[in-house]
Motif scaffolding. Structure first.
Motif, PDB file in Angstrom:
ATOM      1  N   ILE A 181       0.860  -1.185   0.000  1.00 15.57           N
ATOM      2  CA  ILE A 181       0.000   0.000   0.000  1.00 15.57           C
ATOM      3  C   ILE A 181       0.894   1.233   0.000  1.00 15.57           C
ATOM      4  O   ILE A 181       1.716   1.410   0.906  1.00 15.57           O
ATOM      5  N   GLN A 182       0.748   2.074  -1.028  1.00 13.20           N
ATOM      6  CA  GLN A 182       1.619   3.244  -1.148  1.00 13.20           C
ATOM      7  C   GLN A 182       1.098   4.425  -0.314  1.00 13.20           C
ATOM      8  O   GLN A 182       0.103   4.297   0.405  1.00 13.20           O
ATOM      9  N   ASP A 183       1.756   5.572  -0.430  1.00 11.02           N
ATOM     10  CA  ASP A 183       1.438   6.742   0.402  1.00 11.02           C
ATOM     11  C   ASP A 183       0.007   7.256   0.141  1.00 11.02           C
ATOM     12  O   ASP A 183      -0.507   7.157  -0.962  1.00 11.02           O
ATOM     13  N   ASP A 184      -0.568   7.854   1.182  1.00 13.34           N
ATOM     14  CA  ASP A 184      -1.822   8.619   1.073  1.00 13.34           C
ATOM     15  C   ASP A 184      -3.032   7.776   0.660  1.00 13.34           C
ATOM     16  O   ASP A 184      -3.994   8.313   0.097  1.00 13.34           O
ATOM     17  N   VAL A 185      -2.991   6.499   0.932  1.00 14.81           N
ATOM     18  CA  VAL A 185      -4.123   5.626   0.566  1.00 14.81           C
ATOM     19  C   VAL A 185      -5.138   5.600   1.715  1.00 14.81           C
ATOM     20  O   VAL A 185      -4.772   5.613   2.887  1.00 14.81           O
ATOM     21  N   PHE A 186      -6.435   5.543   1.347  1.00 16.28           N
ATOM     22  CA  PHE A 186      -7.528   5.375   2.304  1.00 16.28           C
ATOM     23  C   PHE A 186      -8.104   3.977   2.136  1.00 16.28           C
ATOM     24  O   PHE A 186      -8.518   3.607   1.029  1.00 16.28           O
ATOM     25  N   VAL A 187      -8.141   3.216   3.219  1.00 15.69           N
ATOM     26  CA  VAL A 187      -8.736   1.872   3.189  1.00 15.69           C
ATOM     27  C   VAL A 187      -9.928   1.894   4.144  1.00 15.69           C
ATOM     28  O   VAL A 187      -9.769   2.020   5.359  1.00 15.69           O
ATOM     29  N   GLY A 188     -11.139   1.799   3.589  1.00 16.46           N
ATOM     30  CA  GLY A 188     -12.369   1.932   4.376  1.00 16.46           C
ATOM     31  C   GLY A 188     -12.597   0.758   5.323  1.00 16.46           C
ATOM     32  O   GLY A 188     -11.938  -0.282   5.207  1.00 16.46           O
ATOM     33  N   PRO A 189     -13.550   0.918   6.251  1.00 22.58           N
ATOM     34  CA  PRO A 189     -13.797  -0.104   7.263  1.00 22.58           C
ATOM     35  C   PRO A 189     -14.154  -1.466   6.661  1.00 22.58           C
ATOM     36  O   PRO A 189     -14.867  -1.546   5.669  1.00 22.58           O
ATOM     37  N   SER A 190     -13.617  -2.495   7.273  1.00 23.90           N
ATOM     38  CA  SER A 190     -13.915  -3.897   6.936  1.00 23.90           C
ATOM     39  C   SER A 190     -13.499  -4.305   5.526  1.00 23.90           C
ATOM     40  O   SER A 190     -13.986  -5.302   5.003  1.00 23.90           O
ATOM     41  N   VAL A 191     -12.601  -3.560   4.902  1.00 20.34           N
ATOM     42  CA  VAL A 191     -12.033  -4.000   3.621  1.00 20.34           C
ATOM     43  C   VAL A 191     -11.177  -5.241   3.869  1.00 20.34           C
ATOM     44  O   VAL A 191     -10.489  -5.349   4.892  1.00 20.34           O
ATOM     45  N   VAL A 192     -11.251  -6.187   2.916  1.00 21.59           N
ATOM     46  CA  VAL A 192     -10.469  -7.419   3.010  1.00 21.59           C
ATOM     47  C   VAL A 192      -9.614  -7.581   1.752  1.00 21.59           C
ATOM     48  O   VAL A 192     -10.107  -7.415   0.642  1.00 21.59           O
ATOM     49  N   PHE A 193      -8.356  -7.906   1.949  1.00 24.45           N
ATOM     50  CA  PHE A 193      -7.465  -8.276   0.852  1.00 24.45           C
ATOM     51  C   PHE A 193      -7.315  -9.791   0.876  1.00 24.45           C
ATOM     52  O   PHE A 193      -7.362 -10.408   1.938  1.00 24.45           O
ATOM     53  N   THR A 194      -7.082 -10.392  -0.303  1.00 26.97           N
ATOM     54  CA  THR A 194      -6.782 -11.821  -0.334  1.00 26.97           C
ATOM     55  C   THR A 194      -5.355 -11.986  -0.868  1.00 26.97           C
ATOM     56  O   THR A 194      -4.768 -11.027  -1.371  1.00 26.97           O
ATOM     57  N   ASN A 195      -4.808 -13.192  -0.769  1.00 24.29           N
ATOM     58  CA  ASN A 195      -3.464 -13.397  -1.321  1.00 24.29           C
ATOM     59  C   ASN A 195      -3.269 -14.760  -1.972  1.00 24.29           C
ATOM     60  O   ASN A 195      -2.151 -15.141  -2.297  1.00 24.29           O
ATOM     61  N   ASP A 196      -4.355 -15.474  -2.200  1.00 23.47           N
ATOM     62  CA  ASP A 196      -4.253 -16.808  -2.785  1.00 23.47           C
ATOM     63  C   ASP A 196      -5.414 -16.973  -3.761  1.00 23.47           C
ATOM     64  O   ASP A 196      -6.582 -16.884  -3.362  1.00 23.47           O
ATOM     65  N   LEU A 197      -5.098 -17.203  -5.041  1.00 27.40           N
ATOM     66  CA  LEU A 197      -6.157 -17.313  -6.059  1.00 27.40           C
ATOM     67  C   LEU A 197      -6.841 -18.680  -6.044  1.00 27.40           C
ATOM     68  O   LEU A 197      -7.932 -18.831  -6.588  1.00 27.40           O
ATOM     69  N   TYR A 198      -6.192 -19.674  -5.447  1.00 28.08           N
ATOM     70  CA  TYR A 198      -6.755 -21.025  -5.431  1.00 28.08           C
ATOM     71  C   TYR A 198      -6.764 -21.567  -3.999  1.00 28.08           C
ATOM     72  O   TYR A 198      -6.094 -22.555  -3.696  1.00 28.08           O
ATOM     73  N   PRO A 199      -7.515 -20.936  -3.112  1.00 29.10           N
ATOM     74  CA  PRO A 199      -7.420 -21.301  -1.700  1.00 29.10           C
ATOM     75  C   PRO A 199      -7.916 -22.724  -1.410  1.00 29.10           C
ATOM     76  O   PRO A 199      -8.992 -23.111  -1.832  1.00 29.10           O
ATOM     77  N   ARG A 200      -7.048 -23.459  -0.747  1.00 29.00           N
ATOM     78  CA  ARG A 200      -7.393 -24.788  -0.246  1.00 29.00           C
ATOM     79  C   ARG A 200      -6.781 -24.891   1.136  1.00 29.00           C
ATOM     80  O   ARG A 200      -5.594 -24.576   1.315  1.00 29.00           O
ATOM     81  N   ALA A 201      -7.562 -25.365   2.099  1.00 30.85           N
ATOM     82  CA  ALA A 201      -7.056 -25.491   3.464  1.00 30.85           C
ATOM     83  C   ALA A 201      -5.860 -26.429   3.524  1.00 30.85           C
ATOM     84  O   ALA A 201      -4.971 -26.282   4.356  1.00 30.85           O
ATOM     85  N   PHE A 202      -5.814 -27.406   2.593  1.00 34.22           N
ATOM     86  CA  PHE A 202      -4.794 -28.459   2.656  1.00 34.22           C
ATOM     87  C   PHE A 202      -3.662 -28.257   1.650  1.00 34.22           C
ATOM     88  O   PHE A 202      -2.802 -29.108   1.519  1.00 34.22           O
ATOM     89  N   ILE A 203      -3.703 -27.143   0.888  1.00 31.34           N
ATOM     90  CA  ILE A 203      -2.572 -26.805  -0.007  1.00 31.34           C
ATOM     91  C   ILE A 203      -2.191 -25.366   0.281  1.00 31.34           C
ATOM     92  O   ILE A 203      -2.909 -24.440  -0.109  1.00 31.34           O
ATOM     93  N   TRP A 204      -1.095 -25.176   0.982  1.00 31.35           N
ATOM     94  CA  TRP A 204      -0.709 -23.807   1.332  1.00 31.35           C
ATOM     95  C   TRP A 204       0.803 -23.661   1.338  1.00 31.35           C
ATOM     96  O   TRP A 204       1.520 -24.580   1.726  1.00 31.35           O
ATOM     97  N   GLY A 205       1.284 -22.517   0.869  1.00 30.28           N
ATOM     98  CA  GLY A 205       2.706 -22.221   0.931  1.00 30.28           C
ATOM     99  C   GLY A 205       2.925 -20.826   0.396  1.00 30.28           C
ATOM    100  O   GLY A 205       2.100 -20.297  -0.357  1.00 30.28           O
TER     101      GLY A 205
END
Ligand SMILES: [Zn+2]
Length: 200
Positions: free
Chosen positions: A76-100
């Motif tokens: 996140i660069q300078d001067d950014v506004f992130v509103g309440p309860s915003v969520v970011f993700t980081n895995d396009l193929y989420p599986r509880a049993f495949i993670w790294g």
């Protein structure tokens, strides 16, 4: 926490700050958790119950409202506004049993942009400089600089000034370049240089 020779940051006593990279003048409020290896710039405001994962980079003068979750891979660069309860993700193929860590996909939120309350940012996108994401959006693709997007999936609806107002008044246009004039007096140049900039 106070250092006589040096300005420092404020941390509410209920916050857990494991990072040692927090910029001067930042305020970290109730029940925030900032993991080791996260980096927070100067004069940021981190609202109640925000979670900031290891490796996350936050610039200066960033405002992160209550209950936001920011996971590894987000910048996140300078001067950014992130509103309440915003969520970011980081895995396009989420599986509880495949993670790294090799599954983590980078997301970049550029200078001066704003993300409305309760939006979800799917990883891999870049939100352009001074762009605006309307409340409750699901962002699945890049947002151009000064772009206004909203909806699920978020679509480009127009352009926004530095001041946050919508740009309607074309002052000049030449080829793919359009200069808008805002009611605040500022001019904003938009370059319509790819298919992704088509307003939907
Ligand atoms: Zn303006």
């Amino acid at each position: 926490m106070m250092n006589i020779n040096k300005m420092t940051f404020f941390k509410h006593q209920t916050a857990i700050v494991e990072s040692n990279d927090i910029g001067d003048g930042s305020k970290i409020w109730h029940f925030v958790h900032i993991r080791e290896g996260a980096s927070i710039g100067k004069n940021c405001n981190i609202g109640k119950s925000v979670y900031i994962d290891t490796g996350v980079e936050v610039g200066d003068n960033v405002k992160i409202q209550n209950f936001v979750s920011i996971y590894k891979g987000v910048q996140i660069q300078d001067d950014v506004f992130v509103g309440p309860s915003v969520v970011f993700t980081n895995d396009l193929y989420p599986r509880a049993f495949i993670w790294g860590d090799e599954k983590i996909v980078t997301t970049i939120v550029k200078k001066g942009s704003s993300i409305g309350a309760n939006s979800t940012i799917i990883c891999g996108v870049t939100i352009g400089d001074y762009a605006m994401v309307g409340a409750g959006s699901v962002v699945t693709k890049d947002v151009p600089p000064f772009g206004l997007v909203f909806g699920n999936p978020a679509r480009l609806k127009g352009y926004i000034c530095y001041c946050g107002k919508r740009l309607n008044q074309v002052k000049e246009s030449e080829g793919e370049k359009v200069i808008y004039e805002c009611e605040c007096g500022k001019n904003v140049e938009i370059v319509f240089d790819s298919f992704s900039l088509v307003i939907e």
